[in-house]
Design an enzyme around this catalytic site. Structure first.
Site, PDB file in Angstrom:
ATOM      1  N   HIS A  30      25.545  30.583  30.611  1.00  0.00           N
ATOM      2  CA  HIS A  30      25.313  31.226  29.319  1.00  0.00           C
ATOM      3  C   HIS A  30      24.505  30.314  28.400  1.00  0.00           C
ATOM      4  O   HIS A  30      25.060  29.478  27.709  1.00  0.00           O
ATOM      5  CB  HIS A  30      26.656  31.544  28.663  1.00  0.00           C
ATOM      6  N   HIS A 261      22.479  36.118  26.452  1.00  0.00           N
ATOM      7  CA  HIS A 261      23.896  35.736  26.409  1.00  0.00           C
ATOM      8  C   HIS A 261      24.350  35.037  27.687  1.00  0.00           C
ATOM      9  O   HIS A 261      24.920  33.957  27.621  1.00  0.00           O
ATOM     10  CB  HIS A 261      24.782  36.981  26.174  1.00  0.00           C
ATOM     11  N   GLU A 406      53.794  37.802  20.233  1.00  0.00           N
ATOM     12  CA  GLU A 406      54.128  37.117  21.484  1.00  0.00           C
ATOM     13  C   GLU A 406      52.934  36.331  22.038  1.00  0.00           C
ATOM     14  O   GLU A 406      53.069  35.190  22.469  1.00  0.00           O
ATOM     15  CB  GLU A 406      54.608  38.132  22.543  1.00  0.00           C
ATOM     16  N   HIS A 468      62.575  48.516  27.986  1.00  0.00           N
ATOM     17  CA  HIS A 468      63.023  47.151  27.708  1.00  0.00           C
ATOM     18  C   HIS A 468      63.585  46.446  28.942  1.00  0.00           C
ATOM     19  O   HIS A 468      63.925  45.268  28.869  1.00  0.00           O
ATOM     20  CB  HIS A 468      64.082  47.159  26.597  1.00  0.00           C
TER      21      HIS A 468
HETATM   22  C1  LIG Z   1      39.419  38.074  27.133  1.00  0.00           C
HETATM   23  C2  LIG Z   1      38.031  38.124  27.611  1.00  0.00           C
HETATM   24  N1  LIG Z   1      37.427  39.311  27.752  1.00  0.00           N
HETATM   25  C3  LIG Z   1      36.178  39.392  28.229  1.00  0.00           C
HETATM   26  C4  LIG Z   1      35.482  38.269  28.567  1.00  0.00           C
HETATM   27  C5  LIG Z   1      34.089  38.358  29.149  1.00  0.00           C
HETATM   28  N2  LIG Z   1      33.120  37.907  28.126  1.00  0.00           N
HETATM   29  C6  LIG Z   1      32.626  36.665  28.142  1.00  0.00           C
HETATM   30  S1  LIG Z   1      31.592  36.370  26.868  1.00  0.00           S
HETATM   31  C7  LIG Z   1      31.762  37.936  26.289  1.00  0.00           C
HETATM   32  C8  LIG Z   1      31.023  38.370  25.056  1.00  0.00           C
HETATM   33  C9  LIG Z   1      31.369  37.495  23.933  1.00  0.00           C
HETATM   34  O1  LIG Z   1      30.577  37.759  22.826  1.00  0.00           O
HETATM   35  P1  LIG Z   1      30.395  36.608  21.766  1.00  0.00           P
HETATM   36  O2  LIG Z   1      31.683  35.952  21.524  1.00  0.00           O
HETATM   37  O3  LIG Z   1      29.710  37.218  20.603  1.00  0.00           O
HETATM   38  O4  LIG Z   1      29.469  35.572  22.491  1.00  0.00           O
HETATM   39  P2  LIG Z   1      27.876  35.492  22.468  1.00  0.00           P
HETATM   40  O5  LIG Z   1      27.352  36.670  23.241  1.00  0.00           O
HETATM   41  O6  LIG Z   1      27.472  35.558  21.051  1.00  0.00           O
HETATM   42  O7  LIG Z   1      27.566  34.205  23.124  1.00  0.00           O
HETATM   43  C10 LIG Z   1      32.624  38.670  27.090  1.00  0.00           C
HETATM   44  C11 LIG Z   1      32.970  40.079  26.860  1.00  0.00           C
HETATM   45  C12 LIG Z   1      36.144  37.043  28.411  1.00  0.00           C
HETATM   46  N3  LIG Z   1      35.569  35.893  28.725  1.00  0.00           N
HETATM   47  N4  LIG Z   1      37.401  36.997  27.900  1.00  0.00           N
END
Ligand SMILES: Cc1ncc(C[n+]2csc(CCOP(=O)(O)OP(=O)(O)O)c2C)c(N)n1
Ligand SMILES: [Mg+2]
Length: 662
Positions: A30, A261, A406, A468
């Site tokens: 990334h 990204h 939680e 539960h």
């Molecule tokens: C809980 C979770 N859900 C989904 C992902 C997959 N994922 C990685 S980065 C991302 C997008 C994140 O967007 P942002 O925080 O705005 O990062 P940017 O594109 O700006 O670098 C996703 C959906 C993950 N790593 N963790």
């Protein structure tokens, strides 16, 4: 020394170059996030962060959490450039490849300078809340001259969008964690595209409503970044700095779009970026004067650290602080003696109550234990008498009212354990372990000593009904590597399992505890639970059956055995409070408890899903027998439920006789 913007810009470009080149070499990763936040991160490290690359773990360092873990090249670049021994340039060249510590996402157990494992969005920020809690607690306990640091976070849109964010910032606001500073990479882009596709909320307003200070800056204007970070640093509330950034900044044709990204820029765009940034060095080469500027930041940290070491040496609490930070338990002679007294007694209580009673022995002896519950204190029995509330009026308190959060609680406990100096434990109903399951998984992955007190562990909770009543939970927890799942059978095993959980420095534990009373089954000490399973009752006469049970079903197994013995059938009862510890024993011990004899019938009894028990029963006469519950429970008193679902001597003995005669 103050670095002017014309010195900072090439330093930030070094992050950009390393990030785009490493992602390109790996053909994976990334680049957008590190390139977009390079300017903000440079100002943070140049002007605000307290760190010393020569001693990555010194106790009073600022904690830096890259919550947006997909941007891992940002932290690898920062650590390398400032002069940490790890990662090396070779590690960065090997980004995302086998053998390199530069894993896809930052891992605390691979690199000392990485405070926590991030990647599951939202959890880094929520762990940072726990770090800030631990910092305040230790400052209140040991004084500002020993503990006085900030927790800085870089979080993305995703970290702020996740549900856990609401839990985490609510907790931080309520606790007035002024040492927590979150830098939001407000680039308005996520994977699918513009954030407006999915989000219209006023994030700043939400943070303000949660008791935070909110600041704003142009994330590419060094002076403006410094102004906003200084304001955040001065605030006595938790602070959010909205850094308006351009994702992939520096890649002239791709910046600002979602394509940057999570994919390599490609050779042509990298060439264009080099041109655009005026970066003439070859991949993985940092010009000497730029590297020197970065290293000068790293070298600066030694002064603060050595001054702190002198203060620690002068403190009369220095030795105790050092012990706690090393994670070593105090001498617990009193605890050992208390266990001997318990064994001699005869106490019939629910294991959640036994846990509370044992906490009243442990908590006074082990001051680093910090308890809490997600609003079920009276049900989880998690509060020891000696514990006062942890709150903004008194951070020396050792009991946290986490509220109905939680996931936030579990992540905060991870952060506390990672910060060091405290041993966090927290309670909720076992059924709601699903709400925090990924944080439990991260406890295990990160090798943190976090103790989950999960009560109401089966249909034995009764009238609250199937929503539960855990059915699959105990077994599904056992699927997580490096997690001890303890299900003690009585008051003695409960105490033993607590001790084992506390002694496991690099393994988190779940204590699955009953709501209903259970008889004391043991009158011997010897920490038998340490081997995971042991023979609680031995067969008289020829052994034909081995009953293996956990928790509340051990009592039933003993009754089944008595009936079998009355019919002349020799049967052992094996209590198995921790499958993982038993599996870790040597072959000889495992065979002693479960002999390799196909003539013996092995029977598992556990009020939960049977899948998984074949591991211990399949090698057995006629394939063995699994008594369990492979359906949801129902609303009724516990006794009625156990009868209805076949957890009785009358139901089980005939099944065993059938198997024996088949
Ligand atoms: C809980 C979770 N859900 C989904 C992902 C997959 N994922 C990685 S980065 C991302 C997008 C994140 O967007 P942002 O925080 O705005 O990062 P940017 O594109 O700006 O670098 C996703 C959906 C993950 N790593 N963790
Ligand atoms: Mg984004």
């Amino acid at each position: 020394m103050t670095l002017s913007p014309d010195r900072l810009a090439p330093m930030a470009n070094a992050i950009r170059a390393l990030s785009m080149d490493a992602v390109q070499a790996a053909n994976s990763g990334h680049p957008g996030m590190p390139m977009g936040m390079a300017d903000v991160a440079t100002v943070l490290y140049a002007k605000f962060l307290k760190f010393d690359p020569a001693q990555p773990k010194w106790a009073d360092r600022d904690r830096f959490v890259l919550s947006a873990g997909h941007g891992s090249m940002l932290i690898y670049s920062l650590l390398h450039l400032t002069g940490y021994a790890s990662p090396t340039l070779d590690d960065i060249r090997g980004f995302r490849q086998m053998g390199s510590v530069c894993a896809g996402h930052p891992e605390n157990f691979l690199i000392e300078g990485v405070e926590c494992t991030t990647g599951p969005l939202g959890q880094g920020l929520a762990m940072a809340v726990g770090m800030a809690m631990a910092e305040r607690h230790l400052a209140a306990t040991f004084g500002d001259d020993v503990v006085d640091h900030n927790t800085w976070v870089i979080a993305g849109d995703g970290c702020l969008m996740e549900g856990i964010n609401h839990e985490a910032i609510g907790l931080a606001g309520t606790l007035k964690l002024g040492r927590l500073k979150v830098l939001w990479d407000n680039n308005k882009i996520t994977i699918d595209g513009d954030t407006s596709l999915s989000t219209t909320e006023d994030i700043q307003a939400r943070y303000r409503a949660s008791g935070w200070d909110v600041f704003d800056c142009d994330g590419h204007d060094f002076a403006d970044i410094e102004r906003a970070l200084a304001a955040a640093a001065a605030s006595d509330r938790p602070s959010l700095v909205s850094c308006r950034t351009v994702i992939g900044k520096g890649a002239p044709n791709k910046q600002g779009g979602h394509d940057v990204h999570g994919a390599p820029l490609g050779a042509a765009e990298i060439e264009a970026a080099r041109e655009h940034l005026g970066w003439t060095s070859a991949p993985f080469e940092i010009p000497a004067e730029i590297l020197a500027d970065w290293r000068s930041l790293g070298a600066r940290g030694a002064a603060a650290r050595t001054e702190w070491e002198a203060r620690l040496a002068a403190s009369d609490k220095g030795a105790e602080f050092t012990r706690r930070m090393a994670g070593e338990l105090p001498d617990t002679d009193g605890v050992r003696k208390a266990l001997t007294d318990w064994v001699a007694g005869d106490t019939n209580v629910a294991t959640r109550k036994a846990s509370e009673n044992w906490l009243n022995v442990l908590a006074p002896a082990i001051p680093e234990m910090i308890g809490g519950s997600a609003d079920l204190t009276g049900s989880n029995n998690t509060k020891a008498k000696c514990q006062a509330p942890f709150n903004p009026q008194d951070y020396s308190g050792r009991y946290v009212y986490y509220g109905i959060r939680e996931f936030g609680m579990a992540a905060a406990m991870n952060g506390m354990a990672l910060h060091g100096g405290v041993i966090p434990y927290g309670g909720t109903f076992l059924i709601f372990s699903d709400y925090c399951r990924n944080a439990i998984r991260l406890s295990a992955l990160q090798q943190t000593r976090v103790i989950y007190v999960l009560t109401h562990d089966s249909i034995g909770l009764g009238e609250d009904g199937p929503t539960h009543q855990p059915v699959e939970h105990v077994m599904s927890m056992r699927l997580i590597p490096n997690l001890y799942v303890f299900r003690p059978a009585d008051v003695i095993e409960t105490a033993e399992c607590w001790n084992l959980a506390l002694e496991a420095q690099e393994t988190p534990s779940v204590l699955a505890l009953t709501r209903q009373n259970l008889p004391q089954l043991r009158s011997s000490g010897d920490m038998l639970s340490a081997r995971g399973a042991y023979t609680l009752r031995s067969a008289e006469g020829d052994r034909k059956v081995i009953l293996i049970a956990t928790g509340s079903e051990v009592e039933l197994a003993v009754k089944v055995r008595d009936e079998l013995q009355a019919q002349g059938i020799g049967a052992d009862v094996v209590s198995m409070p921790c499958m993982e510890l038993f599996a870790a024993q040597d072959e000889a011990y495992q065979r002693e408890i479960l002999p390799n004899d196909p003539a013996i019938l092995r029977v598992s009894i556990e009020a939960g899903i049977t899948q998984g028990w074949e591991r211990y029963t399949a090698f057995s006469r006629n394939g063995g027998l699994n008594i369990g519950l492979d359906r949801f429970g129902a609303s009724a008193p516990a006794k009625v439920l156990f009868e209805r679902f076949g957890f009785t001597v009358e139901s089980i003995v005939p099944k065993i006789l059938d198997k024996l005669s088949a």
